[in-house]
Write a protein that holds these residues in place. Structure first.
Motif, PDB file in Angstrom:
ATOM      1  N   GLU A  12      33.357 -64.173  -6.273  1.00  0.00           N
ATOM      2  CA  GLU A  12      34.470 -63.051  -6.626  1.00  0.00           C
ATOM      3  C   GLU A  12      34.508 -62.815  -8.183  1.00  0.00           C
ATOM      4  O   GLU A  12      34.791 -63.607  -8.854  1.00  0.00           O
ATOM      5  CB  GLU A  12      35.953 -63.471  -5.993  1.00  0.00           C
ATOM      6  CG  GLU A  12      36.989 -62.437  -6.499  1.00  0.00           C
ATOM      7  CD  GLU A  12      36.654 -61.108  -5.966  1.00  0.00           C
ATOM      8  OE1 GLU A  12      36.719 -60.963  -4.924  1.00  0.00           O
ATOM      9  OE2 GLU A  12      36.776 -60.360  -6.825  1.00  0.00           O
ATOM     10  N   LYS A  14      36.643 -61.551  -9.870  1.00  0.00           N
ATOM     11  CA  LYS A  14      37.875 -61.403 -10.510  1.00  0.00           C
ATOM     12  C   LYS A  14      38.654 -62.769 -10.359  1.00  0.00           C
ATOM     13  O   LYS A  14      39.529 -63.027 -10.818  1.00  0.00           O
ATOM     14  CB  LYS A  14      38.739 -60.577  -9.363  1.00  0.00           C
ATOM     15  CG  LYS A  14      38.617 -59.101  -9.435  1.00  0.00           C
ATOM     16  CD  LYS A  14      39.579 -58.354  -8.595  1.00  0.00           C
ATOM     17  CE  LYS A  14      39.184 -57.111  -8.038  1.00  0.00           C
ATOM     18  NZ  LYS A  14      39.759 -56.604  -6.934  1.00  0.00           N
ATOM     19  N   SER A  15      37.659 -63.864  -9.918  1.00  0.00           N
ATOM     20  CA  SER A  15      38.143 -65.261  -9.968  1.00  0.00           C
ATOM     21  C   SER A  15      38.222 -65.775 -11.349  1.00  0.00           C
ATOM     22  O   SER A  15      37.703 -65.188 -12.292  1.00  0.00           O
ATOM     23  CB  SER A  15      37.036 -66.010  -9.066  1.00  0.00           C
ATOM     24  OG  SER A  15      35.942 -65.958  -9.736  1.00  0.00           O
ATOM     25  N   TYR A 103      32.913 -77.896  -5.528  1.00  0.00           N
ATOM     26  CA  TYR A 103      32.779 -77.961  -3.819  1.00  0.00           C
ATOM     27  C   TYR A 103      32.531 -79.302  -3.463  1.00  0.00           C
ATOM     28  O   TYR A 103      31.529 -79.825  -3.897  1.00  0.00           O
ATOM     29  CB  TYR A 103      31.841 -77.058  -3.246  1.00  0.00           C
ATOM     30  CG  TYR A 103      32.062 -75.357  -3.182  1.00  0.00           C
ATOM     31  CD1 TYR A 103      33.229 -74.780  -3.767  1.00  0.00           C
ATOM     32  CD2 TYR A 103      31.362 -74.688  -2.339  1.00  0.00           C
ATOM     33  CE1 TYR A 103      33.415 -73.523  -3.604  1.00  0.00           C
ATOM     34  CE2 TYR A 103      31.781 -73.550  -2.160  1.00  0.00           C
ATOM     35  CZ  TYR A 103      32.857 -72.904  -2.853  1.00  0.00           C
ATOM     36  OH  TYR A 103      33.226 -71.495  -2.648  1.00  0.00           O
ATOM     37  N   GLU A 192      44.527 -72.880  -9.121  1.00  0.00           N
ATOM     38  CA  GLU A 192      45.017 -72.149  -7.896  1.00  0.00           C
ATOM     39  C   GLU A 192      46.562 -72.425  -7.965  1.00  0.00           C
ATOM     40  O   GLU A 192      47.396 -71.940  -7.457  1.00  0.00           O
ATOM     41  CB  GLU A 192      44.321 -72.180  -6.689  1.00  0.00           C
ATOM     42  CG  GLU A 192      42.962 -71.501  -6.595  1.00  0.00           C
ATOM     43  CD  GLU A 192      42.508 -71.615  -5.284  1.00  0.00           C
ATOM     44  OE1 GLU A 192      43.130 -71.636  -4.263  1.00  0.00           O
ATOM     45  OE2 GLU A 192      41.444 -71.834  -5.221  1.00  0.00           O
TER      46      GLU A 192
END
Lengths: 228, 228
Positions: A12, A14-15, A103, A192
């Protein structure tokens, strides 16, 4: 001008990872650097190490050995085009920046596939030319990533252990093995779970660091740095 | 009978990894276990974490967040078919065996992609259900792999550092995080550089270990085991 390759793995634009990548392009370009980006998801980069990476006949078609076959193919100029292109970018770069979300205590598979497939024997290392005499010496690398877990979880004694523990395979096992010197990692913890304002501060801090990046000394990439 | 899932990542059935996988199938079946193999290269397993993993509409189509989207998709039964199949195999298994050649101090990208894509939030963990209360508790995992480097290179003080250092992200960061208990790894050092006879001994040793595997106690998956 110095040359920089940013290997970027986020789906993404926009991340936060996308913004960190864009800031690096902007700031380093402003300094007069020549910046190239390998946007792995946009390229649909292939992570699987298979026979398709070798053009033409195999060295041993009876029993497929990926390491041997890519080494032989490299020597005769028979690696697949996508690998040759990535190797050219690496060869020309003074600095490699890896930008990704963590991850499972490591890089996303698409980036691991970049390591598995691009850094072939003959190109990046060739025994006994590994570690300090690896074939990519005189280059720098920097791992820049975001985490899901908080700084506290990744503290020494925290539930996920010192964040440095998980840097060992990436920084020492891959980059140092190829002779690349490693700059301190750039870590944005748990973006986040913080405010928009904090996320903006993370972007500013990265831009700020990049201004004096070329004055930085590499870390001492030995067990002491990771496990002391 | 107990259920075992072998997640296997080698391109060549005739390889030592292929033989280690076959021996596990044979020996465990002989014991009455129900053995399933996910042969990742043969399946052309997709390692890339993308929007394709979600069937139908996204939770937030403005800004793609893989972790959030797969979590939401899991809850409404909207994950792609290949992930659902792998999750079913994991759910049914008492023991997961990961069989692979070590690539860059870690697993090959195709297997990392299995971890990235199969072990989604909601299925394998869901905060605060992680580590000892991870959602896959009561399962066992075992990492069985071959190396390029020798046992000496992977000794404490060796050039590549104690092999346990590189097990931390895989055993603690992935399996323990999901609540899975970890059996001691099974490591075949540098099979490409030893005699055919030594390689046969490696196969015999694995078959032998499997005979009493169910009596083994899991390791203490904490920093002490890895970095003491």
């Amino acid at each position: 001008g110095r040359k920089v390759l940013i290997v970027y793995a986020h789906q993404e634009p926009k991340s936060l990872n996308g913004s960190l990548k864009s800031i690096a392009v902007e700031e380093l370009s402003k300094q007069g650097c020549n910046v190239t980006v390998s946007d792995l998801y946009a390229m649909q980069f292939e992570p699987r190490a298979t026979r398709n990476d070798i053009v033409g006949c195999l060295h041993n078609s009876e029993e497929f050995n990926y390491g041997v076959e890519t080494w032989e193919a490299y020597k005769r100029g028979g690696l697949s085009r996508d690998l040759v292109e990535e190797q050219k970018k690496v060869q020309e770069a003074d600095l490699l920046i890896f930008q990704f979300p963590l991850y499972w205590f490591s890089m996303p598979a698409i980036m691991k596939g970049w390591m598995d497939r691009v850094l072939v024997q003959g190109f990046a290392h060739e025994f006994p030319n590994c570690y300090d005499s690896g074939l990519l010496k005189d280059k720098l690398a920097l791992f820049s990533f975001t985490t899901g877990g908080s700084r506290e979880m990744y503290a020494k004694g925290g539930i996920s252990g010192d964040i440095r523990y998980l840097l060992w395979p990436m920084q020492h096992g891959i980059m140092h093995f190829c002779g690349v010197k490693v700059l301190a990692p750039h870590i944005c913890f748990a973006p986040e779970y913080v405010s928009e304002e904090k996320r903006k501060e993370m972007l500013t801090a990265w831009a700020q660091r990049l201004k004096t990046l070329w004055n930085e000394e590499p870390i001492n990439c030995s067990p002491e740095w990771y496990f002391k």
